[in-house]
Design a protein around this motif. Structure first.
Motif, mmCIF file in Angstrom:
data_model
loop_
_atom_site.group_PDB
_atom_site.id
_atom_site.type_symbol
_atom_site.label_atom_id
_atom_site.label_comp_id
_atom_site.label_asym_id
_atom_site.label_seq_id
_atom_site.Cartn_x
_atom_site.Cartn_y
_atom_site.Cartn_z
ATOM 1 N N GLY A 1 0.805 -1.225 0.000
ATOM 2 C CA GLY A 1 0.000 0.000 0.000
ATOM 3 C C GLY A 1 0.824 1.255 0.000
ATOM 4 N N SER A 2 2.141 1.113 -0.058
ATOM 5 C CA SER A 2 3.045 2.262 -0.020
ATOM 6 C C SER A 2 3.543 2.603 -1.414
ATOM 7 C CB SER A 2 4.248 1.936 0.886
ATOM 8 O OG SER A 2 5.325 2.821 0.650
ATOM 9 N N ARG B 1 -0.002 4.179 -5.172
ATOM 10 C CA ARG B 1 -1.109 3.893 -4.269
ATOM 11 C C ARG B 1 -2.367 4.634 -4.735
ATOM 12 N NH1 ARG B 1 -1.959 3.349 1.499
ATOM 13 N NH2 ARG B 1 -3.659 4.681 2.239
ATOM 14 N N GLU B 2 -2.193 5.903 -5.082
ATOM 15 C CA GLU B 2 -3.335 6.730 -5.482
ATOM 16 C C GLU B 2 -3.960 6.236 -6.781
ATOM 17 O OE1 GLU B 2 -0.988 8.508 -2.512
ATOM 18 O OE2 GLU B 2 -0.332 7.896 -4.529
ATOM 19 N N THR C 1 4.706 -8.654 2.654
ATOM 20 C CA THR C 1 5.203 -7.871 3.779
ATOM 21 C C THR C 1 6.719 -8.028 3.878
ATOM 22 O OG1 THR C 1 4.965 -9.660 5.399
ATOM 23 C CG2 THR C 1 3.061 -8.232 5.039
ATOM 24 N N GLY C 2 7.370 -6.987 4.365
ATOM 25 C CA GLY C 2 8.810 -7.078 4.610
ATOM 26 C C GLY C 2 9.666 -6.960 3.372
ATOM 27 N N PHE C 3 9.163 -6.307 2.306
ATOM 28 C CA PHE C 3 10.004 -6.066 1.138
ATOM 29 C C PHE C 3 11.181 -5.184 1.556
ATOM 30 C CE2 PHE C 3 11.169 -4.015 -2.893
ATOM 31 C CZ PHE C 3 11.230 -5.126 -3.719
ATOM 32 N N ASP D 1 5.441 2.428 5.899
ATOM 33 C CA ASP D 1 5.027 1.721 4.681
ATOM 34 C C ASP D 1 4.015 0.632 5.020
ATOM 35 O OD1 ASP D 1 6.815 3.173 3.026
ATOM 36 O OD2 ASP D 1 8.456 1.835 3.590
ATOM 37 N N HIS D 2 4.289 -0.098 6.093
ATOM 38 C CA HIS D 2 3.388 -1.170 6.522
ATOM 39 C C HIS D 2 2.016 -0.605 6.885
ATOM 40 C CE1 HIS D 2 1.825 -4.706 8.490
ATOM 41 N NE2 HIS D 2 1.837 -4.125 9.679
#
Length: 481
Positions: A303-304, A317-318, A342-344, A351-352
């Protein structure tokens, strides 16, 4: 790609109708995405003509094939454990031959023959037609390998057998490969560049399925929205095509509409979509035709916006949220599912939180969620340090999973009191007195059998639900019946 079939941790051994004149036994096992399962049907069809019947008994097999997945390290470790099992059986049955197919075969190439002494044959996703020749090499005592990626192979001239089929649902592959080059993904390296299958061959395959009583088809590709037929060749070469080819080209929205019109009593799904390639015309086709399902699998991965850029996702995201808004406007009752990592590398707590807030905004019906695992050969593996500690990856993953569970319950609850159309697919796992099927929004529904049968389209009044399942009672046949 992922992801019409949930990842099968156990693998699936596949069986088809037998030819009495065939004397050899094939055991074929598939792991990973829906494309692998579809490819296994192609391989079984090729070998069926070479004298092989399939078997579910590993010990009696003359040829054992495992169709592999490279999308995550865990998938590869599962395959290696299966090879250990094959090795134990091969000690008892030394004449048994073993082959590795699919993405892992292409990625590791000769390493399999050198390190995994049990393996006799390694075949990449574009080389399945060469299997009869490779088997001759094996029978003459030589290792066999073909992992060459093709610019035009779509297997459009092969009529796949339907393995372990319920006679109701089937996959029809329309594209192969991917051009998007996400930094975490091995698919462009294991399956090559995007190329599309000729529309008439797709319609002919669906016609055969319809004549055999199938009721639902899932149009399948690593990126179905990139489907573009202009006479053959790679999608990236479309701008070099003639004016006539460009003028008569068929895109995914047109193909989907062809299917909906030509087969009005057959239901259609598709997977997988890429946000940057999904066009509004596809949404209008879904909204216009009752037999096109109100469901889109729309992977976002994060989502970041900052992480999306690191992933080379080609959308922000937008922009993703704007696409969601468009879907909700054109198809108000559409179900949407996600892929999430998760955790890229470099992912921060901010970011999370962006990922969690995006999930709240979209309200996904369900999803496929994983902690990042570095894949050798990808840009992320070559250029980025895997710097998020494992315990933080796992904690963030659990938060994503927990939120998705909450959202899934909210989404299934919206059907309470409604009557939905369900295609009966099988007997319920939990009760022999109930049928199980899915509605147009891809949500499973169970209800008492009464006098209905597998393959019927039934109207079901929903009275209860869990996070993943609707519970109700049939009130009659639908207009699709």
């Amino acid at each position: 790609m992922e992801k019409i079939i949930e990842e099968n941790k156990q693998g699936t051994s596949l069986v088809l109708e037998q030819k009495t004149e065939n004397t050899k036994k094939l055991f074929i096992e598939s792991y990973g995405c829906a494309m692998n399962f579809s490819d296994s049907e192609i391989v079984a069809s090729i070998l069926h003509e070479q004298g092989y019947n399939t078997t579910q008994n590993l010990e009696e097999a003359d040829l054992v094939l495992v169709n592999t997945c490279s999308i995550r390290d865990k998938a590869e470790q599962t395959i290696r454990k299966r090879l250990e099992k094959y090795n134990a059986v091969k000690k008892i049955n030394p004449s048994m031959k073993v082959g590795v197919l699919g993405c892992m075969a292409e990625r590791l190439k000769s390493q399999f023959l050198e390190e995994e002494k049990i393996v006799d044959m390694v075949v990449g996703p574009d080389a399945y037609k060469d299997i009869p020749n490779l088997l001759k090499e094996v029978e003459e005592g030589r290792d066999a390998i073909n992992v060459i990626l093709s610019k035009d192979e779509t297997y459009g001239d092969i009529s796949p057998v339907r393995l372990n089929s319920n006679g109701v649902n089937a996959f029809v592959s329309i594209t192969r490969g991917c051009d998007n080059m996400c930094t975490f993904c091995v698919v462009p390296f294991t399956r090559g560049r995007e190329r599309s299958r000729e529309p008439q061959s797709i319609l002919e395959e669906i016609t055969d399925l319809w004549n055999r009583g199938f009721k639902e088809v899932c149009l399948l590709g690593q990126n179905v929205d990139s489907y573009l037929w202009y006479g053959g060749g790679l999608k990236k070469d479309f701008d070099k095509a003639s004016e006539m080819q460009q003028a008569t080209a068929v895109d995914f929205a047109q193909l989907l509409e062809m299917c909906a019109i030509q087969f009005p009593k057959m239901r259609f799904r598709f997977s997988t979509s890429n946000p940057q390639d999904m066009h509004e015309e596809v949404l209008h086709v879904i909204a216009k035709y009752h037999n096109v399902c109100n469901y889109i699998h729309l992977p976002v991965q994060s989502g970041s916006t900052r992480i999306l850029k690191e992933m080379n996702r080609q959308h922000t995201r937008e922009e993703y949220m704007a696409l969601i808004d468009k879907i909700r406007t054109i198809i108000p009752n559409c179900s949407i599912s996600q892929d999430m990592i998760t955790g890229f590398p470099t992912e921060t707590e901010e970011d999370h939180q962006d990922t969690l807030s995006l999930m709240e905004y979209v309200k996904y019906d369900f999803g496929y969620m994983f902690a990042y695992s570095e894949r050798p050969g990808t840009l992320a593996a070559r250029k980025m340090k895997d710097d998020v500690p494992e315990e933080i990856k796992k904690r963030r993953l659990q938060e994503v999973v927990d939120l998705q569970q909450k959202l899934a319950l909210e989404r299934t609850q919206r059907f309470l009191g409604q009557t939905v159309e369900v295609l009966i697919e099988k007997e319920s796992k939990k009760s022999a007195a109930h049928w199980s099927g899915r509605n147009s929004e891809n949500t499973v529904a169970v209800f008492p059998k009464e006098n209905y049968k597998v393959g019927d389209f039934v109207l079901v009044k929903i009275t209860d639900c869990t996070t993943a399942t609707l519970i109700g009672e049939a009130v009659g046949y639908s207009e699709m019946q």
